[in-house]
Enzyme design. Structure first.
Site, PDB file in Angstrom:
ATOM      1  N   ASP A 101     -63.575  85.005 -53.437  1.00  0.00           N
ATOM      2  CA  ASP A 101     -62.178  84.576 -53.343  1.00  0.00           C
ATOM      3  C   ASP A 101     -61.407  85.692 -52.629  1.00  0.00           C
ATOM      4  O   ASP A 101     -61.139  86.741 -53.221  1.00  0.00           O
ATOM      5  CB  ASP A 101     -61.583  84.339 -54.740  1.00  0.00           C
ATOM      6  CG  ASP A 101     -62.225  83.155 -55.476  1.00  0.00           C
ATOM      7  OD1 ASP A 101     -63.347  82.756 -55.111  1.00  0.00           O
ATOM      8  OD2 ASP A 101     -61.609  82.666 -56.447  1.00  0.00           O
ATOM      9  N   LYS A 166     -56.975  78.284 -52.390  1.00  0.00           N
ATOM     10  CA  LYS A 166     -56.653  78.615 -53.782  1.00  0.00           C
ATOM     11  C   LYS A 166     -55.195  79.047 -53.860  1.00  0.00           C
ATOM     12  O   LYS A 166     -54.717  79.766 -52.997  1.00  0.00           O
ATOM     13  CB  LYS A 166     -57.601  79.727 -54.237  1.00  0.00           C
ATOM     14  CG  LYS A 166     -57.323  80.338 -55.593  1.00  0.00           C
ATOM     15  CD  LYS A 166     -58.389  81.399 -55.935  1.00  0.00           C
ATOM     16  CE  LYS A 166     -58.016  82.209 -57.157  1.00  0.00           C
ATOM     17  NZ  LYS A 166     -59.018  83.262 -57.465  1.00  0.00           N
ATOM     18  N   LYS A 200     -58.368  75.083 -55.390  1.00  0.00           N
ATOM     19  CA  LYS A 200     -58.433  75.781 -56.679  1.00  0.00           C
ATOM     20  C   LYS A 200     -57.027  76.143 -57.137  1.00  0.00           C
ATOM     21  O   LYS A 200     -56.284  76.803 -56.424  1.00  0.00           O
ATOM     22  CB  LYS A 200     -59.297  77.042 -56.558  1.00  0.00           C
ATOM     23  CG  LYS A 200     -59.393  77.867 -57.846  1.00  0.00           C
ATOM     24  CD  LYS A 200     -60.409  79.006 -57.694  1.00  0.00           C
ATOM     25  CE  LYS A 200     -60.357  79.976 -58.863  1.00  0.00           C
ATOM     26  NZ  LYS A 200     -61.335  81.083 -58.727  1.00  0.00           N
TER      27      LYS A 200
END
Length: 258
Positions: A101, A166, A200
């Site tokens: 990430d 995300k 996400k």
């Protein structure tokens, strides 16, 4: 879908996370053990790079090796030094991460620089792709604030090769919101990349009811079948206890935390 059904689905979509500055081997092992529930396991655990080997060992010891290990790079500030982001991403992969990430250089975008974010994601993606590692790009919606910037960051990340976009690091004042999630999910839809790009929601999703709202939103925009661990994740820690309380018919205790 009943609240219990939603809780079970949400559990299977969690990236169970510990990104506290005081993280230790023991806390990471405990996190992995927490995820080994009678209702199944999360999609992944998310830890700092140095703890990836600890998590790997803990997951193997409890025979839950299907749980992926995610980590973070260029975290949490999203600086615009591409070389550092790439070096950190390479190191994360060397530690054995399944998923990375990376924080998008959102401050640079806010200052009008679109190119550095595109290039940073593109180079991190090349490194990840070479090792079969999934790349999630954190755009930090709570700092971008405006729909136009949230959409632009989403577009740049996707065009540069992000496997997931995300919402947040969980380290700023405003993390995941339904408003920012809607913009990101609509961008995935509008760019016609739903088959290969996921979403996400991270930070701020704490209760089963909140998780259910995100699941419903994703289904409305991208369809029932889209919501699975290949396309949808929750980055959370305290959410787990509330999901388990729902599944066990207990009154949920809202716990503070990510």
């Amino acid at each position: 879908m009943s609240l219990k059904s939603s809780a079970k689905v949400a559990l299977s979509l969690m990236d169970l996370t510990t990104l506290n500055d005081n993280a230790t081997d023991e806390k990471v092992i405990a996190l992995c053990q927490q995820g080994n529930t009678e209702f199944g396991t999360p999609a992944a655990v998310c830890v700092y790079p140095r703890f990836v080997p600890v998590a790997r060992k803990a997951l193997k010891a409890q025979q839950t090796e299907q749980v992926k290990i995610a980590t973070v790079t260029n975290f949490p500030h999203g600086n615009d030094d591409i070389d550092i982001a790439v070096t950190e991403t390479k190191a994360a992969i060397a530690y054995g991460a399944d998923e990375v990430d990376v924080v998008f250089p959102y401050k640079a975008l806010m200052a009008g620089n679109e190119q550095v974010g595109f290039e940073l994601v593109k180079q991190c993606k090349a490194v990840c792709q070479a090792s079969g590692v999934l790349l999630k790009v954190i755009i930090e919606t709570g700092e971008l604030k405006t729909p136009a910037l949230i959409r632009k960051a989403s577009e740049l990340a996707i065009q540069a090769g992000a496997d997931f976009i995300k919402t947040s690091t969980g380290k700023v004042a405003i993390n995941a919101t339904l408003e920012s999630a809607r913009i990101m999910l609509e961008t995935i839809r509008d760019l016609n990349v739903a088959e290969k790009v996921g979403f996400k929601a991270a930070g701020g999703v704490k209760t089963t009811e909140e998780a259910e709202q995100y699941l419903a939103l994703a289904k409305t925009i991208l369809g029932e079948d889209w919501v699975n661990s290949a396309h949808f994740r929750f980055g959370a820690s305290s959410l787990l206890n509330n999901l388990l309380a729902t599944l066990n018919d207990q009154t949920a205790q809202v716990v503070t935390g990510y």
